[in-house]
Write an enzyme that holds these catalytic residues in place. Structure first.
Site, PDB file in Angstrom:
ATOM      1  N   HIS A 116       0.936  -1.194  -0.057  1.00 23.31           N
ATOM      2  CA  HIS A 116       0.133   0.185  -0.055  1.00 23.31           C
ATOM      3  C   HIS A 116       0.989   1.262   0.183  1.00 23.31           C
ATOM      4  O   HIS A 116       1.836   1.335   0.688  1.00 23.31           O
ATOM      5  CB  HIS A 116      -0.988  -0.030   1.110  1.00 23.31           C
ATOM      6  CG  HIS A 116      -1.844   0.898   1.310  1.00 23.31           C
ATOM      7  ND1 HIS A 116      -1.987   2.060   2.333  1.00 23.31           N
ATOM      8  CD2 HIS A 116      -2.869   1.211   0.686  1.00 23.31           C
ATOM      9  CE1 HIS A 116      -3.000   2.737   2.148  1.00 23.31           C
ATOM     10  NE2 HIS A 116      -3.663   2.161   1.056  1.00 23.31           N
ATOM     11  N   SER A 140      -6.487  -0.773  -5.535  1.00 22.91           N
ATOM     12  CA  SER A 140      -6.430  -1.388  -4.078  1.00 22.91           C
ATOM     13  C   SER A 140      -7.322  -2.467  -4.111  1.00 22.91           C
ATOM     14  O   SER A 140      -7.960  -3.043  -5.015  1.00 22.91           O
ATOM     15  CB  SER A 140      -7.087  -0.231  -3.347  1.00 22.91           C
ATOM     16  OG  SER A 140      -8.427   0.079  -3.495  1.00 22.91           O
ATOM     17  N   ASP A 174      -7.352  14.666  -5.758  1.00 26.16           N
ATOM     18  CA  ASP A 174      -7.037  13.526  -5.331  1.00 26.16           C
ATOM     19  C   ASP A 174      -8.212  12.673  -4.614  1.00 26.16           C
ATOM     20  O   ASP A 174      -8.562  13.064  -3.302  1.00 26.16           O
ATOM     21  CB  ASP A 174      -5.832  13.425  -4.118  1.00 26.16           C
ATOM     22  CG  ASP A 174      -5.452  11.922  -3.785  1.00 26.16           C
ATOM     23  OD1 ASP A 174      -5.588  11.018  -4.170  1.00 26.16           O
ATOM     24  OD2 ASP A 174      -4.707  11.914  -2.606  1.00 26.16           O
ATOM     25  N   MET A 175      -8.804  11.525  -5.302  1.00 23.17           N
ATOM     26  CA  MET A 175      -9.745  10.945  -4.638  1.00 23.17           C
ATOM     27  C   MET A 175      -9.933   9.416  -4.950  1.00 23.17           C
ATOM     28  O   MET A 175      -9.403   8.894  -5.952  1.00 23.17           O
ATOM     29  CB  MET A 175     -11.029  11.617  -5.393  1.00 23.17           C
ATOM     30  CG  MET A 175     -11.192  11.274  -6.677  1.00 23.17           C
ATOM     31  SD  MET A 175     -12.755  11.433  -7.473  1.00 23.17           S
ATOM     32  CE  MET A 175     -12.660  10.305  -8.936  1.00 23.17           C
ATOM     33  N   ALA A 176     -10.633   8.750  -3.927  1.00 22.28           N
ATOM     34  CA  ALA A 176     -10.824   7.394  -4.063  1.00 22.28           C
ATOM     35  C   ALA A 176     -12.363   7.461  -5.152  1.00 22.28           C
ATOM     36  O   ALA A 176     -12.844   8.426  -5.247  1.00 22.28           O
ATOM     37  CB  ALA A 176     -11.491   6.824  -3.055  1.00 22.28           C
ATOM     38  N   LYS A 224     -20.273   5.808 -14.026  1.00 19.16           N
ATOM     39  CA  LYS A 224     -19.171   6.814 -14.601  1.00 19.16           C
ATOM     40  C   LYS A 224     -18.006   6.397 -13.338  1.00 19.16           C
ATOM     41  O   LYS A 224     -16.701   6.221 -13.874  1.00 19.16           O
ATOM     42  CB  LYS A 224     -19.725   8.146 -14.449  1.00 19.16           C
ATOM     43  CG  LYS A 224     -20.621   8.424 -15.388  1.00 19.16           C
ATOM     44  CD  LYS A 224     -21.074   9.868 -15.260  1.00 19.16           C
ATOM     45  CE  LYS A 224     -22.302  10.117 -16.254  1.00 19.16           C
ATOM     46  NZ  LYS A 224     -22.654  11.494 -16.185  1.00 19.16           N
ATOM     47  N   GLY A 306      -7.929  20.851  -3.560  1.00 17.60           N
ATOM     48  CA  GLY A 306      -6.831  21.038  -2.843  1.00 17.60           C
ATOM     49  C   GLY A 306      -6.517  22.257  -1.928  1.00 17.60           C
ATOM     50  O   GLY A 306      -5.778  22.054  -1.214  1.00 17.60           O
ATOM     51  N   GLN A 307      -7.399  23.136  -2.176  1.00 19.26           N
ATOM     52  CA  GLN A 307      -7.254  24.394  -1.367  1.00 19.26           C
ATOM     53  C   GLN A 307      -7.429  24.103  -0.015  1.00 19.26           C
ATOM     54  O   GLN A 307      -6.584  24.755   0.671  1.00 19.26           O
ATOM     55  CB  GLN A 307      -8.060  25.625  -2.084  1.00 19.26           C
ATOM     56  CG  GLN A 307      -8.028  26.846  -1.398  1.00 19.26           C
ATOM     57  CD  GLN A 307      -8.921  27.973  -1.982  1.00 19.26           C
ATOM     58  OE1 GLN A 307      -9.631  27.673  -2.826  1.00 19.26           O
ATOM     59  NE2 GLN A 307      -8.580  29.100  -1.661  1.00 19.26           N
TER      60      GLN A 307
HETATM   61  P1  NAI Z   1     -11.860  13.442  -0.453  1.00 21.26           P
HETATM   62  O1  NAI Z   1     -13.386  12.992  -0.536  1.00 21.26           O
HETATM   63  O2  NAI Z   1     -11.506  13.634   0.849  1.00 21.26           O
HETATM   64  O3  NAI Z   1     -11.502  14.374  -1.450  1.00 21.26           O
HETATM   65  C1  NAI Z   1     -11.430  14.345  -2.741  1.00 21.26           C
HETATM   66  C2  NAI Z   1     -11.030  15.630  -3.387  1.00 21.26           C
HETATM   67  O4  NAI Z   1     -12.074  16.453  -3.295  1.00 21.26           O
HETATM   68  C3  NAI Z   1      -9.697  16.130  -2.938  1.00 21.26           C
HETATM   69  O5  NAI Z   1      -8.888  16.530  -4.059  1.00 21.26           O
HETATM   70  C4  NAI Z   1     -10.130  17.399  -2.255  1.00 21.26           C
HETATM   71  O6  NAI Z   1      -9.179  18.535  -2.166  1.00 21.26           O
HETATM   72  C5  NAI Z   1     -11.561  17.712  -2.963  1.00 21.26           C
HETATM   73  N1  NAI Z   1     -12.321  18.596  -2.272  1.00 21.26           N
HETATM   74  C6  NAI Z   1     -12.901  17.976  -0.988  1.00 21.26           C
HETATM   75  N2  NAI Z   1     -13.966  19.138  -0.570  1.00 21.26           N
HETATM   76  C7  NAI Z   1     -13.694  20.194  -1.466  1.00 21.26           C
HETATM   77  C8  NAI Z   1     -14.337  21.418  -1.656  1.00 21.26           C
HETATM   78  N3  NAI Z   1     -15.191  21.614  -0.648  1.00 21.26           N
HETATM   79  N4  NAI Z   1     -14.052  21.980  -2.554  1.00 21.26           N
HETATM   80  C9  NAI Z   1     -13.302  21.870  -3.567  1.00 21.26           C
HETATM   81  N5  NAI Z   1     -12.455  20.379  -3.554  1.00 21.26           N
HETATM   82  C10 NAI Z   1     -12.886  19.758  -2.385  1.00 21.26           C
HETATM   83  O7  NAI Z   1     -10.769  12.035  -0.517  1.00 21.26           O
HETATM   84  P2  NAI Z   1     -11.149  10.526  -0.620  1.00 21.26           P
HETATM   85  O8  NAI Z   1     -11.774  10.118  -1.862  1.00 21.26           O
HETATM   86  O9  NAI Z   1     -11.565  10.347   0.587  1.00 21.26           O
HETATM   87  O10 NAI Z   1      -9.621  10.117  -0.761  1.00 21.26           O
HETATM   88  C11 NAI Z   1      -8.607  10.190   0.662  1.00 21.26           C
HETATM   89  C12 NAI Z   1      -7.297   9.596   0.252  1.00 21.26           C
HETATM   90  O11 NAI Z   1      -7.200   8.339   0.091  1.00 21.26           O
HETATM   91  C13 NAI Z   1      -6.730  10.146  -1.113  1.00 21.26           C
HETATM   92  O12 NAI Z   1      -5.446  10.714  -0.798  1.00 21.26           O
HETATM   93  C14 NAI Z   1      -6.347   8.954  -1.833  1.00 21.26           C
HETATM   94  O13 NAI Z   1      -5.133   8.970  -2.748  1.00 21.26           O
HETATM   95  C15 NAI Z   1      -6.424   7.820  -0.973  1.00 21.26           C
HETATM   96  N6  NAI Z   1      -6.660   6.639  -1.055  1.00 21.26           N
HETATM   97  C16 NAI Z   1      -5.664   5.678  -1.311  1.00 21.26           C
HETATM   98  C17 NAI Z   1      -5.731   4.412  -1.622  1.00 21.26           C
HETATM   99  C18 NAI Z   1      -4.695   3.353  -1.767  1.00 21.26           C
HETATM  100  O14 NAI Z   1      -4.849   2.315  -1.936  1.00 21.26           O
HETATM  101  N7  NAI Z   1      -3.588   3.725  -1.733  1.00 21.26           N
HETATM  102  C19 NAI Z   1      -7.210   3.819  -1.910  1.00 21.26           C
HETATM  103  C20 NAI Z   1      -8.173   5.002  -1.880  1.00 21.26           C
HETATM  104  C21 NAI Z   1      -7.874   6.258  -1.405  1.00 21.26           C
END
Ligand code: NAI
Length: 349
Positions: A116, A140, A174-176, A224, A306-307
């Protein structure tokens, strides 16, 4: 509990070194986990240390991997991770991709057979810090139903993107590809709370609000999101000749096994397109335009992707990073792990 970045880094590094990683690799993992906590992505920060420590201690992560960088073309390469810690392999692979993109305009580097690797924003920001556009995707564990299916096939397969603006600011997305992370189901279970019926399905493939009946997660936006997770699996699994779909190993199934996961970095050099300074200027303009959009009722402002994480990072720099008490207690204890993750089930209990 609030701790400084430096203190958290040292606690994580010491624990992973004690579990069996070299100091260099323990420090590399700590870099990525502290980055996640500092950005408020606690699901991929210190919370993961005990799981990693258990897997390292049980042999499911190679403590002394033989990393090999194999250039396969002018702009392509495979970084062989030898099932070492994914964080360090993905970071080194991105360093190589950056060098190639500086020279040739673009680089596509596969990271093959790794554990991971955590929050992908870390790796795409390496590219943005070098004035390049970074994209990274990874596999994943299978815990998501394909659209219309009743059985899990794909993982939460994340997609990350970063582009450099002016004054060291980046857009980082960055999102799942799932509606919610598995961690959110566990959280609802721990509080005995219902979940929205849009998050997950039961063993019949029916939407459920009972976190204890969850058998699989749902992709974002139906077909999608399902299409996006398929794309991630093709790019980071099939393209590298790795196990794909529901043959991808599970995080919690057998902690003595190597995971053989795949990741793919794509790096693009703006100098080979519009030119770096006009690219950065336009990215900064985009950020400003988005911030200037009239907010909808109930919202204070529009943020660029990302802000808010970048703002949290700045605030944490001053005030320290918020860490849940029981995680702090574990990190400061002598315990390496409590044998709590290896449950021979695809999902954490
Ligand atoms: P999240 O739902 O917290 O955020 C997704 C995206 O939405 C981000 O880019 C964030 O900046 C943007 N965002 C959130 N609120 C916002 C707003 N109000 N306005 C504008 N943009 C906004 O992210 P999620 O999907 O929970 O993922 C969390 C982390 O988990 C990520 O770093 C991802 O890489 C990691 N991950 C890693 C895995 C692995 O196997 N290595 C598997 C799944 C996720």
């Amino acid at each position: 509990m609030r701790v400084s970045k430096e203190q958290l880094h040292k606690l994580i590094m010491d624990k992973l070194h004690k579990a069996g990683l070299t100091e260099e690799h323990a420090s590399g993992v700590a870099d990525v986990l502290v980055h996640a906590d500092a950005r408020g992505v606690h699901s991929h920060g210190a919370m993961r240390v005990e799981y990693y420590a258990e897997r390292i201690a049980k042999g499911g992560i190679n403590r002394n991997p033989d990393f090999k960088f194999e250039k396969t073309g002018p702009c392509t390469a495979v970084f062989h991770g030898d099932n070492g810690v994914g964080h360090v392999a993905a970071k080194q692979a991105m360093d190589e991709a950056i060098k190639m993109a500086k020279e040739n305009g673009v680089a596509v580097v596969g990271v093959s057979r790794i554990g991971h690797s955590g929050a992908l924003s870390y790796f795409v920001q390496q590219a943005a810090n070098a004035d390049l556009v970074g994209i990274s995707v990874c596999q994943s564990d299978p815990m998501v139903v394909p659209f219309g299916g009743a059985e899990p096939y794909y993982g939460t397969n994340p997609i990350a993107f970063a582009a450099p603006g002016q004054d060291g600011k980046h857009i980082t997305f960055d999102m799942a590809t799932t509606v919610q992370a598995w961690g959110k189901i566990l959280h609802a279970r721990s509080k005995n709370e219902a979940i929205p019926d849009t998050w997950a399905v039961d063993s019949n493939g029916e939407p459920t609000t009972d976190p204890f009946k969850v058998n699989a997660l749902l992709p974002i936006a139906g077909p999608k999101g399902y299409g996006l997770m398929m794309m991630v699996d093709v790019l980071s699994g099939i393209l590298l000749g790795l196990p794909f779909g529901n043959k991808v190993s599970s995080m919690y199934h057998d902690l003595t096994e190597h995971r053989n996961l795949g990741q793919l970095h794509i790096v693009i050099n703006p100098e080979y397109f519009t030119g770096l300074s006009s690219f950065k200027e336009a990215i900064s303009q985009t950020m400003q335009d988005l911030n200037n959009i009239k907010p909808a009722p109930g919202y204070n402002q529009v943020y660029y992707p990302g802000q808010r994480s970048a703002e949290r990072e700045e605030a944490y720099e001053k005030d320290g990073i918020e860490i849940v008490d029981h995680i702090y207690e574990y990190l400061t204890s002598d315990v390496v792990h409590n044998n709590s993750y290896d449950n021979k089930s695809p999902f954490a209990k």
